[in-house]
Design a protein around this motif. Structure first.
Motif, PDB file in Angstrom:
ATOM      1  N   GLY A 107       0.651  -1.360   0.037  1.00 33.10           N
ATOM      2  CA  GLY A 107      -0.066  -0.065   0.062  1.00 33.10           C
ATOM      3  C   GLY A 107       0.898   1.324  -0.099  1.00 33.10           C
ATOM      4  N   ASN A 108       1.928   1.203   0.714  1.00 31.46           N
ATOM      5  CA  ASN A 108       2.803   2.420   0.744  1.00 31.46           C
ATOM      6  C   ASN A 108       3.258   2.634  -0.677  1.00 31.46           C
ATOM      7  OD1 ASN A 108       2.299   3.060   3.568  1.00 31.46           O
ATOM      8  ND2 ASN A 108       4.135   1.348   4.110  1.00 31.46           N
ATOM      9  N   GLN A 109       3.893   1.458  -1.231  1.00 25.96           N
ATOM     10  CA  GLN A 109       4.375   1.591  -2.627  1.00 25.96           C
ATOM     11  C   GLN A 109       3.547   2.155  -3.632  1.00 25.96           C
ATOM     12  OE1 GLN A 109       7.620   1.157  -1.411  1.00 25.96           O
ATOM     13  NE2 GLN A 109       7.810   0.766  -3.598  1.00 25.96           N
ATOM     14  N   VAL A 110       2.073   1.615  -3.491  1.00 21.56           N
ATOM     15  CA  VAL A 110       1.024   2.391  -4.458  1.00 21.56           C
ATOM     16  C   VAL A 110       0.903   3.948  -4.267  1.00 21.56           C
ATOM     17  CG1 VAL A 110      -1.228   2.496  -4.788  1.00 21.56           C
ATOM     18  CG2 VAL A 110      -0.241   0.184  -4.584  1.00 21.56           C
ATOM     19  N   ILE A 111       0.826   4.489  -3.126  1.00 24.10           N
ATOM     20  CA  ILE A 111       0.940   5.936  -2.672  1.00 24.10           C
ATOM     21  C   ILE A 111       1.905   6.541  -3.122  1.00 24.10           C
ATOM     22  CG2 ILE A 111       0.859   7.542  -0.720  1.00 24.10           C
ATOM     23  CD1 ILE A 111      -0.846   5.499   0.844  1.00 24.10           C
ATOM     24  N   SER A 112       3.302   5.752  -3.001  1.00 23.93           N
ATOM     25  CA  SER A 112       4.603   6.425  -3.512  1.00 23.93           C
ATOM     26  C   SER A 112       4.610   6.432  -5.252  1.00 23.93           C
ATOM     27  CB  SER A 112       5.763   5.493  -2.879  1.00 23.93           C
ATOM     28  OG  SER A 112       5.700   5.700  -1.610  1.00 23.93           O
ATOM     29  N   MET A 113       3.803   5.375  -5.689  1.00 21.32           N
ATOM     30  CA  MET A 113       3.748   5.498  -7.148  1.00 21.32           C
ATOM     31  C   MET A 113       2.952   6.493  -7.517  1.00 21.32           C
ATOM     32  SD  MET A 113       4.800   4.287 -10.021  1.00 21.32           S
ATOM     33  CE  MET A 113       5.375   2.467  -9.663  1.00 21.32           C
ATOM     34  N   VAL A 114       1.843   7.145  -6.885  1.00 22.31           N
ATOM     35  CA  VAL A 114       1.191   7.993  -7.656  1.00 22.31           C
ATOM     36  C   VAL A 114       1.890   9.249  -7.287  1.00 22.31           C
ATOM     37  CG1 VAL A 114      -0.821   9.594  -6.840  1.00 22.31           C
ATOM     38  CG2 VAL A 114      -1.055   7.045  -6.494  1.00 22.31           C
ATOM     39  N   LYS A 115       2.981   9.669  -6.433  1.00 25.30           N
ATOM     40  CA  LYS A 115       3.627  10.778  -6.499  1.00 25.30           C
ATOM     41  C   LYS A 115       4.769  10.582  -7.254  1.00 25.30           C
ATOM     42  CE  LYS A 115       3.956  10.191  -1.969  1.00 25.30           C
ATOM     43  NZ  LYS A 115       4.211  10.138  -0.699  1.00 25.30           N
ATOM     44  N   ALA A 116       5.273   9.374  -7.407  1.00 21.61           N
ATOM     45  CA  ALA A 116       6.385   9.137  -8.601  1.00 21.61           C
ATOM     46  C   ALA A 116       5.958   9.515  -9.887  1.00 21.61           C
ATOM     47  CB  ALA A 116       7.009   7.805  -8.215  1.00 21.61           C
ATOM     48  N   THR A 117       4.750   9.285 -10.117  1.00 18.51           N
ATOM     49  CA  THR A 117       4.588   9.645 -11.855  1.00 18.51           C
ATOM     50  C   THR A 117       4.594  11.098 -12.124  1.00 18.51           C
ATOM     51  OG1 THR A 117       2.162  10.307 -10.831  1.00 18.51           O
ATOM     52  CG2 THR A 117       2.542   7.980 -11.603  1.00 18.51           C
ATOM     53  N   SER A 118       4.997  12.151 -11.137  1.00 15.48           N
ATOM     54  CA  SER A 118       5.281  13.404 -11.391  1.00 15.48           C
ATOM     55  C   SER A 118       6.442  13.447 -12.086  1.00 15.48           C
ATOM     56  CB  SER A 118       4.968  14.271 -10.282  1.00 15.48           C
ATOM     57  OG  SER A 118       6.218  13.874  -9.100  1.00 15.48           O
ATOM     58  N   LEU A 119       7.351  12.678 -11.867  1.00 14.80           N
ATOM     59  CA  LEU A 119       8.783  12.500 -12.608  1.00 14.80           C
ATOM     60  C   LEU A 119       8.597  12.451 -13.830  1.00 14.80           C
ATOM     61  CD1 LEU A 119      10.661  10.288 -10.011  1.00 14.80           C
ATOM     62  CD2 LEU A 119      10.897  12.763 -10.343  1.00 14.80           C
ATOM     63  N   VAL A 120       7.526  11.875 -14.291  1.00 16.56           N
ATOM     64  CA  VAL A 120       7.542  11.489 -16.165  1.00 16.56           C
ATOM     65  C   VAL A 120       7.119  12.992 -16.552  1.00 16.56           C
ATOM     66  CG1 VAL A 120       6.327   9.254 -15.886  1.00 16.56           C
ATOM     67  CG2 VAL A 120       5.072  11.252 -16.005  1.00 16.56           C
ATOM     68  N   SER A 121       7.156  14.098 -15.930  1.00 15.34           N
ATOM     69  CA  SER A 121       7.051  15.366 -16.746  1.00 15.34           C
ATOM     70  C   SER A 121       8.382  15.766 -17.186  1.00 15.34           C
ATOM     71  CB  SER A 121       6.748  16.617 -15.779  1.00 15.34           C
ATOM     72  OG  SER A 121       7.722  16.597 -14.521  1.00 15.34           O
ATOM     73  N   VAL A 122       9.622  15.103 -16.951  1.00 12.78           N
ATOM     74  CA  VAL A 122      10.652  15.486 -17.307  1.00 12.78           C
ATOM     75  C   VAL A 122      10.673  14.745 -19.001  1.00 12.78           C
ATOM     76  CG1 VAL A 122      12.153  15.712 -15.383  1.00 12.78           C
ATOM     77  CG2 VAL A 122      11.817  13.402 -16.618  1.00 12.78           C
TER      78      VAL A 122
END
Length: 322
Positions: A210-225
Motif C-alpha cells: 500500500g505504501n508503494q502504491v501511494i509512492s507510485m502516485v507521487k512518483a508519476t510526477s517524474l515523468v514530466s521530464v
C-alpha cells in the motif's frame, strides 16, 4: 496476613500541564496557519477553484491514475517472479534476480526514465530474429519507444525491484514449520503455499505494498521530464502560460492528497481483512491521522507485574501500584 487496600473513592486524574501546554501551542500554530490560508490573497483561491475541475486537469489526472495502475501491475507481477527466483535453489536464477534488484534499486528513478527515453541513442533499431543470427523484422527505436511506454517501463521496472524484496520478506516471515505442517496433512507444496503460507505472508506484504502504491502516485510526477502529460506536467504547462504558479501547484497538491487519502482508506480495509484474528482493534484512516489510545495489553509489562504480584491491586504503566 491482611493486605492493606487502597481507597480510590476520591481519586482524580493526574494533571498533565506539559501536555496542555503542547496542545495550546499546536492550537495557536493551526490558527495561524488557517489565518495565513484565508487572508493571504497570493494563494489565489479563485484561480484554484477555476482549474481544480477543469477539463484539462481532470484529463491529466486520469492519465496519472492509469499510469499508476499499469506501473503497479507490472511491478507486482515482475516483483513476484523475482521474489520466487530469489528464494529458489537455482543459483543462476537467484543471481540474475539479485543483479536486477541491485541495479534498479541502486540507480535513481529519474535517471532510468531519461535513460529509457534516450534508448535510441544506444540501440537505433529494435529487431526480432535468431540470437547472433539473421533478423526477421526490425523497426526504428523512436517509433516504438513513446513517452507513455518509457513511463510504464521506467516506473514498472523500478517498482518491481522493491516489490520483489517486499514479497520475499513476507514469504520468509512465515515459519518453515507451517509448510511442513501442511504437507503432513497431505497438502501439496502449491496448496500449502496457497492455503497456509500466503494468507500469513499477506499480513506482512499488504502494508508496504500500500505504501508503494501511494509512492507510485507521487512518483508519476517524474515523468514530466519526458513531456508526459500527467497531472504535474499539465499543471506546469498551465502556469508557464498564465504565471499563476502557486495556485496551480495547489491544484496539483489537492488532487494528490485526495488520491492518497482514498488509497489510505482502501489500504486500511485490506489490512484489516488479512489481520483478522491477529489483533482486536481495527485500523482505519482516522486512527492513522490522530492515533489511538492504547489499551492495556494482558501480556504487557504492567499486567505481568500485577500477575506476578498475585494481587488485584491496579498498577500504572510502569508497573507501580496505585
Amino acid at each position: 496476613m491482611n493486605e492493606e487496600r487502597l481507597d480510590v473513592t476520591n481519586a482524580s486524574r493526574r494533571k498533565h500541564p506539559w501536555r496542555l501546554l503542547a496542545v495550546l501551542v499546536v492550537a495557536v500554530l493551526i490558527a495561524q496557519l488557517i489565518q495565513l490560508f484565508v487572508t493571504n490573497e497570493r494563494f489565489g483561491w479563485p484561480v484554484v477553484a477555476t482549474y481544480l475541475f477543469s477539463k484539462q486537469v481532470v484529463g491529466a489526472l486520469g492519465i496519472t491514475l492509469w499510469l499508476t495502475v499499469i506501473a503497479m501491475l507490472l511491478g507486482i507481477v515482475l516483483g513476484v517472479l523475482l521474489a520466487i527466483c530469489r528464494i529458489s535453489r537455482n543459483p543462476v536464477l537467484k543471481g540474475a534476480a539479485g543483479a536486477y534488484i541491485w541495479f534498479f534499486r541502486g540507480t535513481p528513478l529519474l535517471v532510468q526514465l531519461i535513460f529509457f527515453y534516450n534508448l535510441s541513442a544506444l540501440i537505433p533499431q529494435l529487431s526480432i530474429g535468431i540470437p547472433f543470427g539473421p533478423e526477421f523484422f526490425s523497426v526504428e527505436t523512436n517509433t516504438v519507444i513513446t513517452p507513455m511506454l518509457v513511463a510504464i517501463l521506467g516506473l514498472g521496472l523500478h517498482e518491481a525491484a522493491y516489490m520483489a524484496e517486499i514479497v520475499r520478506g513476507g514469504l520468509l516471515s512465515v515459519d518453515t514449520g507451517q509448510k511442513e505442517a501442511g504437507q503432513s496433512l497431505g497438502m501439496t507444496g502449491a496448496r500449502a503455499m496457497r492455503r497456509i503460507i500466503l494468507p500469513q505472508a499477506m499480513r506482512f506484504i499488504i502494508p508496504p505494498t500500500g505504501n508503494q502504491v501511494i509512492s507510485m502516485v507521487k512518483a508519476t510526477s517524474l515523468v514530466s521530464v519526458i513531456a508526459m502529460a500527467d497531472l504535474f506536467y499539465t499543471v506546469q504547462s498551465i502556469y508557464n502560460r498564465n504565471f499563476e504558479t502557486i495556485p496551480l501547484l495547489l491544484v496539483a497538491s489537492i488532487w494528490y492528497l485526495i488520491i492518497t487519502s482514498i488509497l489510505n482508506i482502501g489500504q486500511s480495509f485490506i489490512e484489516n481483512h488479512y489481520a483478522r484474528g491477529a489483533k482486536k482493534e481495527p485500523n482505519n484512516f482516522w486512527k492513522f491521522l490522530v492515533g489511538t489510545k492504547s489499551r492495556r495489553d494482558p501480556n504487557s509489562a504492567g499486567a505481568q507485574t500485577m500477575q506476578s504480584a498475585g494481587s488485584d491491586t491496579p498498577v500504572n504503566d510502569l508497573g507501580e501500584k496505585l
